[in-house]
Design an enzyme around this catalytic site. Sequence first.
Site, PDB file in Angstrom:
ATOM      1  N   ARG A  96      -4.380  13.256  -3.994  1.00 38.36           N
ATOM      2  CA  ARG A  96      -4.717  14.622  -3.578  1.00 38.36           C
ATOM      3  C   ARG A  96      -6.276  14.261  -3.470  1.00 38.36           C
ATOM      4  NH1 ARG A  96      -2.586  18.988  -2.026  1.00 38.36           N
ATOM      5  NH2 ARG A  96      -4.011  20.235  -2.863  1.00 38.36           N
ATOM      6  N   HIS A 114      -8.231   2.169  -5.562  1.00 36.97           N
ATOM      7  CA  HIS A 114      -8.064   2.349  -4.170  1.00 36.97           C
ATOM      8  C   HIS A 114      -7.666   0.861  -3.606  1.00 36.97           C
ATOM      9  CE1 HIS A 114      -7.908   3.999  -0.072  1.00 36.97           C
ATOM     10  NE2 HIS A 114      -8.605   2.757   0.170  1.00 36.97           N
TER      11      HIS A 114
END
Length: 213
Positions: A96, A114
Site C-alpha cells: 500500500r 524494496h
Amino acid sequence: MPESSNRRVGVLISGRGTNLQALIDAIEARRLNATIAVVISNRADAAGLQRARAAGIEAITLPHRAYATRDDYDRALVKELQARDAGLVCLAGFMRLVGEPLIAAFPNRILNIHPSLLPAFPGLDAQKQAIEYGVKVSGVTVHLVTAELDGGPIIVQRSVPVMPGDTADTLAARILEQEHLAYPEAVQMILDGGWRVDGRRFVAAKSPTSAAT
Ligand code: GAR
C-alpha cells in the site's frame, strides 16, 4: 539522531512475511536488539500473520477497504501503532502507498524494503522490470519512507548478479536471500542512532573502528 530508547517496532505486511520472519529470527538470535510491538496486515489472509502469532507477537488485520480514503486508513494505522508505543515502523511487503498522516506521525521513522537497487525499478514487479530491462546486477534497497514512492534516503543496499536464463522468480529468490540480511541490519542501524539525513543522503553513524582512526 540520538539513540532511541524506544526499540519497539511495528511491522506492516500484506503477504507471506518472510522479511518479517527475518526480523523475528534476528531478534531471537540477538543480532537485532528490538521488540516487535505489533504486526498489522491490510489483508486477513496474509501468511505473515501466522508467523507473528507463532512467535508470540500480536498480529492484527486492518482491512484498507473498510476506510473511505487512504488518509483515513493511515490515521487508523497510526492509532494502532501508537496504542502499542511503536517508535519505528517497518514496511515488509506492505503493498500500500503510505501517505502524509503516517509519515507525519513517524518522521524518518518508517523503513521500507524494496527488491531492486533504487532508484532503478521502483513500484510493482521490480524483479520483472529488472529482467525485462536487461540489467546485469540487481539487489535490494532498505530506505526511509518519504512521500515519494520508493524514493527516500537509502540506508542499506545489497547487490546480486542477474544470471543468463534468470526469470523474475529466480531473480526474486536470489534477491530475497539478501533482503533477509539487509532488513535486520538496517533496523539495527536506525535503532542504534548516530545517523543523520543530509538532503536525500542517509549518513550512517561512524563505526567505533572508523571513529578511532
Ligand atoms: C519482498 O520481496 C519485498 O521486497 C517486496 O515484497 C516482497 C515481500 O515478501 N516489497 C515490495 O515490492 C515493495 N514495493 P515477504 O512478504 O516474504 O517479506
